[in-house]
Design an enzyme around this catalytic site. Structure first.
Site, PDB file in Angstrom:
ATOM      1  N   SER A 109       0.842  -1.301   0.122  1.00 46.76           N
ATOM      2  CA  SER A 109       0.062   0.043  -0.075  1.00 46.76           C
ATOM      3  C   SER A 109       0.883   1.274   0.109  1.00 46.76           C
ATOM      4  CB  SER A 109      -0.743   0.015   1.186  1.00 46.76           C
ATOM      5  OG  SER A 109      -1.719  -0.921   1.330  1.00 46.76           O
TER       6      SER A 109
ATOM      7  N   HIS B   7      -7.638   1.862  -9.492  1.00 44.82           N
ATOM      8  CA  HIS B   7      -6.243   1.247  -9.775  1.00 44.82           C
ATOM      9  C   HIS B   7      -6.528  -0.302  -9.744  1.00 44.82           C
ATOM     10  CE1 HIS B   7      -5.205   0.300  -5.540  1.00 44.82           C
ATOM     11  NE2 HIS B   7      -6.114   1.239  -5.244  1.00 44.82           N
TER      12      HIS B   7
ATOM     13  N   HIS C  28      -5.403  -9.197  -1.463  1.00 43.00           N
ATOM     14  CA  HIS C  28      -5.296  -9.606  -0.249  1.00 43.00           C
ATOM     15  C   HIS C  28      -6.400 -10.358   0.220  1.00 43.00           C
ATOM     16  CE1 HIS C  28      -3.770  -5.294  -0.359  1.00 43.00           C
ATOM     17  NE2 HIS C  28      -2.973  -5.661   0.507  1.00 43.00           N
TER      18      HIS C  28
ATOM     19  N   TYR D 209      -8.401 -10.273   2.693  1.00 50.30           N
ATOM     20  CA  TYR D 209      -9.532  -9.649   3.265  1.00 50.30           C
ATOM     21  C   TYR D 209     -10.266  -9.246   2.078  1.00 50.30           C
ATOM     22  CZ  TYR D 209      -6.909  -5.376   2.163  1.00 50.30           C
ATOM     23  OH  TYR D 209      -6.308  -4.223   1.726  1.00 50.30           O
ATOM     24  N   GLU D 210      -9.846  -9.255   0.923  1.00 51.34           N
ATOM     25  CA  GLU D 210     -10.766  -8.836  -0.097  1.00 51.34           C
ATOM     26  C   GLU D 210     -11.640  -9.902  -0.591  1.00 51.34           C
ATOM     27  OE1 GLU D 210      -8.658  -6.103  -3.321  1.00 51.34           O
ATOM     28  OE2 GLU D 210      -7.206  -7.253  -2.264  1.00 51.34           O
TER      29      GLU D 210
ATOM     30  N   ALA E 237       3.064  -1.869   3.976  1.00 49.91           N
ATOM     31  CA  ALA E 237       2.866  -0.665   5.011  1.00 49.91           C
ATOM     32  C   ALA E 237       2.433  -1.813   6.267  1.00 49.91           C
ATOM     33  CB  ALA E 237       1.766   0.226   4.724  1.00 49.91           C
TER      34      ALA E 237
ATOM     35  N   MET F  99      -1.773  -6.826   7.057  1.00 46.16           N
ATOM     36  CA  MET F  99      -2.618  -7.516   6.336  1.00 46.16           C
ATOM     37  C   MET F  99      -2.283  -8.483   5.158  1.00 46.16           C
ATOM     38  SD  MET F  99      -5.708  -5.015   6.962  1.00 46.16           S
ATOM     39  CE  MET F  99      -5.911  -3.839   8.304  1.00 46.16           C
ATOM     40  N   SER F 100      -0.902  -8.669   4.942  1.00 48.17           N
ATOM     41  CA  SER F 100      -0.398  -9.231   3.780  1.00 48.17           C
ATOM     42  C   SER F 100       0.833  -9.889   3.911  1.00 48.17           C
ATOM     43  CB  SER F 100      -0.176  -8.168   2.633  1.00 48.17           C
ATOM     44  OG  SER F 100       0.753  -7.569   3.131  1.00 48.17           O
TER      45      SER F 100
ATOM     46  N   ASN G  86       2.365   3.181  10.888  1.00 52.03           N
ATOM     47  CA  ASN G  86       1.274   3.922  12.206  1.00 52.03           C
ATOM     48  C   ASN G  86       1.720   2.951  13.430  1.00 52.03           C
ATOM     49  OD1 ASN G  86      -0.135   1.858  10.437  1.00 52.03           O
ATOM     50  ND2 ASN G  86      -1.132   1.771  12.424  1.00 52.03           N
TER      51      ASN G  86
ATOM     52  N   HIS H   6      -6.715   4.457   7.584  1.00 45.95           N
ATOM     53  CA  HIS H   6      -5.942   4.460   6.522  1.00 45.95           C
ATOM     54  C   HIS H   6      -5.199   5.597   5.644  1.00 45.95           C
ATOM     55  CE1 HIS H   6      -4.829   2.116   2.721  1.00 45.95           C
ATOM     56  NE2 HIS H   6      -5.482   2.965   1.969  1.00 45.95           N
TER      57      HIS H   6
HETATM   58  N1  HPA Z   1      -2.320  -3.033  11.227  1.00 40.25           N
HETATM   59  C1  HPA Z   1      -2.609  -3.970  10.147  1.00 40.25           C
HETATM   60  N2  HPA Z   1      -2.234  -3.614   8.884  1.00 40.25           N
HETATM   61  C2  HPA Z   1      -1.780  -2.420   8.593  1.00 40.25           C
HETATM   62  C3  HPA Z   1      -1.696  -1.433   9.866  1.00 40.25           C
HETATM   63  C4  HPA Z   1      -1.959  -1.841  11.169  1.00 40.25           C
HETATM   64  O1  HPA Z   1      -2.075  -1.243  12.236  1.00 40.25           O
HETATM   65  N3  HPA Z   1      -1.004  -0.422   9.498  1.00 40.25           N
HETATM   66  C5  HPA Z   1      -0.960  -0.716   7.924  1.00 40.25           C
HETATM   67  N4  HPA Z   1      -1.255  -1.946   7.698  1.00 40.25           N
END
Ligand code: HPA
Length: 272
Positions: free
Chosen positions: A30, A61, A83, A85-86, A113, A211-212, A235, A247
């Site tokens: 991401s 995209h 992903h 989750y998709e 990320a 998440m990947s 983050n 996000h």
């Molecule tokens: N948790 C899960 N996936 C993420 C996060 C998070 O805090 N930040 C970016 N992808």
């Protein structure tokens, strides 16, 4: 149609499209797709044109493979990934990795990320993934094993290649980039984790959450590929700071560090 047949169909299609044989595969997380924009002599192939590739669901995209050179190395980059989750199956999530292997790619660099769990981390840090914890409770190798793809029971003791980690550390030092190292913990999402889950991850030895990545890495290791994983800590994970997660923060941070991130990955490619 068998998985192997579908992989080979996709790889044959790509071979017809590509002049040069790619040597390195890049999976861009991401906000980190900018690296694909730096590829020289780029040839873009939309996922939707590749036989048996999962159909992209994300509007705006669609996702594409970009092939060409970075630092003189022939690469193939996934701009956008699939992903779990998709709603994709683990087999779909990992299909591109299998196709890369069929193209002869023996080394992949996986990026993402991720939320920082280790309290010494700060948003914007880059982290070399040393190992992972699979909290998705699913595995792309479930089901009947095709021995031509890999072993039934795959050893994950050296999933993240030690030599590549060493090179990545050396490049960071040369480039004076502060680099973290740690354990990536894979949750399915798409909810961010709860503060209680993050406390658990901290207790269990995870340094980042995302998440990947882990699913793709399991398929890559199954196929005998070498893997380097780099997380951008976008983050701090849930409950570590008082503010809620969003996000927008993830994208803001990846935007902020994108030039350092792209320079770093190019620096690594120069050395491998
Ligand atoms: N948790 C899960 N996936 C993420 C996060 C998070 O805090 N930040 C970016 N992808």
């Amino acid at each position: 149609m068998t998985l192997v047949k579908r992989i080979n169909d996709a790889a044959s299609y790509l071979q017809e499209q590509l002049k040069d044989k790619p040597k390195f595969g890049l999976i861009l997380g991401s906000g980190l797709g900018v690296l694909a924009d730096e590829i020289e002599n780029p040839k873009s192939i939309p996922y939707n044109d590749i036989p048996h590739f999962p159909v992209s669901t994300v509007e705006g995209h669609a996702g594409e493979l970009v092939c060409g050179q970075l630092k003189g190395k022939n690469v193939i980059a996934m701009k956008g990934r699939f992903h779990y989750y998709e709603g994709y199956t683990m087999e779909e999530v990992t299909f591109p990795v299998r196709v890369m292997k069929a193209l002869g790619i023996e080394t992949i660099i996986v990026t993402n990320a991720a939320g920082g769990v280790n309290r010494n981390f700060e948003p914007g840090d880059l982290m070399i993934i040393e190992d992972h914890i699979n909290f998705a409770f699913d595995n792309p190798l479930m089901g009947k094993n095709d021995d031509s793809l890999g072993l039934r029971f795959t050893d994950m003791s050296n999933a993240y290649d030690k030599n590549l980690i060493k090179v990545a550390e050396e490049v960071a030092e040369e480039m004076r980039i502060i680099i973290r190292k740690g354990v990536y913990t894979y949750f399915t999402g798409p909810t961010y984790e709860t503060p209680a889950e993050i406390k658990m991850v901290e207790f269990l030895g995870g340094d980042a959450v995302g998440m990947s990545t882990a699913s793709e890495v399991m398929a890559a290791v199954h196929g005998g590929q070498k893997v380097l994983g780099i997380s951008c800590i976008s983050n701090m994970a849930a409950g570590i700071l008082p503010q809620p997660l969003s996000h927008d923060e993830v994208i803001e941070t990846t935007q902020r560090v994108k030039s350092q991130f792209t320079a770093y990955i190019k620096g690594i490619l120069e050395r491998i």
